[in-house]
Design an enzyme around this catalytic site. Structure first.
Site: not given
Lengths: 592, 592
Positions: A434-435
């Site tokens: 994620y990110e």
């Protein structure tokens, strides 16, 4: 069940002996004397160990539940969250103007590591709020700041970031969520967002969603995206909560790990939203939040590695199995503790040398943030911008690897839920995704950051390494096993950069095919530099007569291990990079 | 949910173009013509795809349940197991004298990969039975063979191996399970065994436990261990089932993965057992089973990698995100499929080049087994003995790594249960641990296998590589990117061996500290050799006028990728090995 011992001693050593915070001229650093930081770290460590860690398994086992649009967090989470708010831990480095404590980022990363190691899924609620605070702080109007920041800093309202939609994540130019302008200056937001961490839960009075959407008629693709603040409950002029906004959690994602965090499908059905920052400049505003989130995620990587390593070490010191080949170490027992065996040591040293080096690296990154945010140092801002994808990508890849190594130390026990190591593996795994996946981080690094300011920042990085080596040529500790490997690794990194410049011109794929290896090569050079600085500080302390010899000498020995047994991989990364695009792109997509 | 496409084409290519089975003089290989193996692989592939794979997620979600000593397997497992037995798939290579089909191991490993890729937890029930069959076949009396083998080969009875106890796994000399001799020549077995795969379940009429125990008064440690067959139901003289034996499943382990397999605590409470093989020579007998199990586990590693890769590839060809930097490849779509991006390719090629190379390696290993078992070839026996820890350790480490890479290809979707990639990661993880952790494999390799026959076998391995290189110096395909890297990697392996010889004499820890890197170095050389053989076969087929150019050329290109981008890591492993024990053992255990 695993336990957690806050690494306060190591954090203090890094703050004061390595980074010498109170001697630095950075605004606010002069307050960070040994006693003050010791008190803060001690208190944070206690909460991490006694409050958050015991809830880590509970969160994993219970997960979150959704019923009639209401998300319930695991038993104990709300009480623990309240305690964190009361202590002001979520707002340690937030702006005092809005109720924050105004502490430097370098202290916040130190306490944050402990909270995250103790309970990653829990800490994400506050972590994302922190990012939302920064985005509103940087891009909101004064009225918006006054409306949202005090409550968010207090922790009574939490925040989220809404980017991904079912058909697009990385390629945000494709988003379909619409923001239709209303006569009163607000917007009606309609669309579906997925994988929204902490999108809905029962720990705060309000949830402040930051949502990317397109205003009809705007430019195509990424240039037509704007950022909106879309609160779960609208806020009355007096600051009290008003109507429920038209947005709902439409489902919870069933995931491999971080079960304690509610990962939501969010449906916006004409919800009232308020533009943050400029129209069509939403990506810039979101990147304030994203860059911060990336650093937080990098921390998640090594923090999970850190707690996993602790538990692996305890097992290795306790479990009796086999004899030291050079002679029994526990002659009165049925067998020796497995830490006597070289291959168990190899495994533990790989873990330890990464975790402690990564901790230093993250704090170094925070120092650049402090220089930039507190003193407006543009070079520091450029440097942390360059290092952000390395911190995110390298520290999460290796942090995950460490959780796997730690699990391996326990043998069969590592695979059972009872010992809890497998949860660290499952939780840490998301940090690579994620990110922005780590592949995306590597593209950001090679495609954007290397060339920023005409390459000045990467040159400044090389200078920084070179200067360190030069300044310490006469240092006896460093002469033995530090400077030479660091020089070699840095040369490999430069050679990789040269290759990109020369061959990337001919075909950009020559650079992009090596981006992932470059990110790792860069990470190793950073950890090499960190270990050299740590060893120097340890050597200096010994020379100054410190009696903490076991600790200091083990720092130097662990550093030597890293330089000798981890750093040589830079040559392999370089070889992979220099093979260019040809082997990578040889197959037609249809012939896979 | 993931899908599975049986790799029958690749298996056929390996069997006939690379290993040229029907041209070999190994007993039974002449029957393996193209049509025959195609029919077998086709049928096995269908069952894997249509019967086993759909149950893979069911097994993970439901797991096994224990109630009143009865273990229930997941919905559909029993029916699928019956179908496998009816088809004779569990006994493909078992002795025809007892009802097996007498097929070579090289065919069994080909079908086994597909069953395992489709449903690893399910296939373990048959896999362990297979090992128990081999142990009884090799060490049992004629009467024991007649009592157990036909039913086990039929599949109506399954088998287990019982080694681990709560306080010892690796160090079996410490086991406490007792076997008290009775007047009738049987033994009363009392003790607790843990982590017993398929220890209790509802798929077969009887379960044949092979149990390590100590007969009181025997030698201490490992030399006092004997092996016993302890059936769940005692067997009457006429072969029918008699009394329930005094053994019980005392609990199911809660695990990270392979939920469909029942992992049991087994309590033996004066259970009737029968000695298998010689008294106090139980380890030798168990090793027949263990060696086989290790090869099976190596297969689990790359089989999970194989199915994970397939699903990652399908996602990468389907998911539209971003544009090819060199120009749109899907101009009519909103974006290009992500397989156009170099870093996605890099990831996929890392997966593909490992999986296909590993498949060849496992089949090569099976060829040695066939030479040994069918033709009594002692050198082949020594070679597979040398390669077993490499197959187990390297193929499971890298196979797991591939499942993680494949999960990464899917980005956020890879972390969700819905897409199923995360199950491959969780299931594959155990393969690095059980049947001897990979650390133990590396000790077996360096501490035992390298020196076996006075080092003759490792020298034979080097000769084999050297001979291959020499014989193919004029081969144009191999001259371009294969022979030189293979030579270099093999040199690194030899240098590591030399280091062990020279420095291990001074201090055994100098060798043991490098054992793990040596195992990986060795694995890379094996895969390098495999890819060179594969490329040669592909080149020959092209020269002979085959029109299957896409397939054959992609084999050569994938091989080149492996040689160019994977093999260079041998130099890093060598550097780590040559650093010896000093950095690994520098810290006192107390100073970690």
């Amino acid at each position: 069940m695993p336990s957690y011992t806050p690494p306060t001693k190591d954090l203090q050593f890094l703050l004061h002996d390595v980074f010498k915070v109170s001697e630095q001229s950075i605004t606010g650093y002069s307050d960070l004397d040994r006693d003050f930081t010791a008190a803060v770290l001690e208190e944070a460590g206690k909460i991490a160990r006694d409050v958050l860690q015991p809830l880590n398994h509970v969160g994993d086992a219970e997960g979150c539940t959704l019923e009639n649009g209401v998300v319930r967090t695991p038993t104990g989470f709300k009480e623990a969250y309240d305690q964190m708010c009361e202590g002001g831990w979520n707002a340690l480095d937030a702006d005092p103007e809005y109720g924050g404590q105004g502490m430097p980022a370098i202290l916040n990363v130190s306490t944050g590591e402990m909270f995250t190691a103790a309970n990653m899924a829990f800490q994400m609620y506050a972590g994302l709020t922190h990012g939302a605070i920064s985005a509103i702080h940087a891009h909101g109007t004064d009225a918006q700041k006054e409306t949202y920041l005090p409550k968010m800093i207090e922790g009574r309202w939490t925040g989220t970031m809404n980017l991904t939609e079912p058909h697009c994540g990385t390629d945000l130019g494709l988003i379909r969520t619409k923001a239709e302008p209303q006569d009163d200056g607000t917007y009606k937001i309609t669309g579906q967002k997925i994988w929204i961490s902490a999108g809905e839960h029962d720990m705060s009075d309000n949830i402040v969603h930051l949502v990317l959407a397109k205003v009809p008629g705007g430019p195509d693709g990424i240039k037509g995206i704007s950022l909106f603040v879309v609160p779960k409950f609208l806020v009355n002029d007096d600051g009290s909560l008003g109507d429920r906004n038209s947005l709902m959690c439409g489902g919870l994602e069933s995931k491999m790990g971080i079960h304690g965090n509610s990962t939501c499908v969010m449906n916006y059905d004409g919800a009232t939203g308020f533009l943050i920052g400029e129209l069509h400049k939403g990506m810039r505003a979101m990147f304030t939040m994203m860059n911060e989130a990336r650093l937080m995620v990098g921390m998640q990587g090594y923090a999970q590695g850190a707690v996993a390593y602790q538990n692996a070490l305890a097992f290795a010191q306790d479990r009796l199995q086999g004899r030291d080949i050079t002679g029994p170490k526990n002659p009165d027992g049925a067998a020796d503790p497995i830490i006597v065996h070289p291959d168990v040591r190899r495994n533990l040293m790989d873990q330890k040398s990464f975790v402690e080096g990564a901790r230093a690296f993250a704090m170094w990154g925070a120092e650049f943030i402090d220089k930039s945010h507190r003193d407006g140092d543009d070079e520091a801002e450029a440097m942390i911008s360059l290092l952000t994808p390395v911190i995110k990508g390298f520290l999460t890849d290796k942090g995950f690897e460490v959780t796997v190594l730690a699990q391996q130390t326990l043998g069969g026990s590592g695979f059972t839920k009872e010992w809890g190591l497998e949860q660290f593996v499952r939780d840490a795994r998301i940090s690579m995704i994620y990110e922005g996946t780590n592949g995306i981080q590597s593209l950001d690094l090679v495609g954007r950051k290397l060339g920023q300011n005409g390459g000045k920042t990467i040159m400044a990085f090389f200078d920084l390494v070179k200067t360190f080596i030069k300044e310490n040529e006469g240092n006896e500790v460093l002469a033995n096993g530090f400077l030479e490997p660091l020089k070699q690794a840095s040369k490999d990194l430069q050679a990789a950069g040269m290759f990109f410049m020369a061959e990337g011109m001919k075909n950009p794929n020559n650079a992009l095919s090596g981006s992932y290896d470059f990110m790792h090569l860069f990470g190793h050079v950073c950890l090499g530099l960190m270990w050299a600085r740590v060893a120097k500080a340890a050597g200096d302390a010994l020379e100054a007569g410190s009696t903490d010899t076991d600790f200091l000498e083990s720092k130097i020995a662990t550093g030597r291990y890293y330089m000798r047994r981890q750093l040589p991989i830079t040559s392999t990364h370089l070889a992979r990079i220099q093979s260019g695009a040809e082997p990578v792109m040889a197959l037609d997509a249809a012939n896979f």
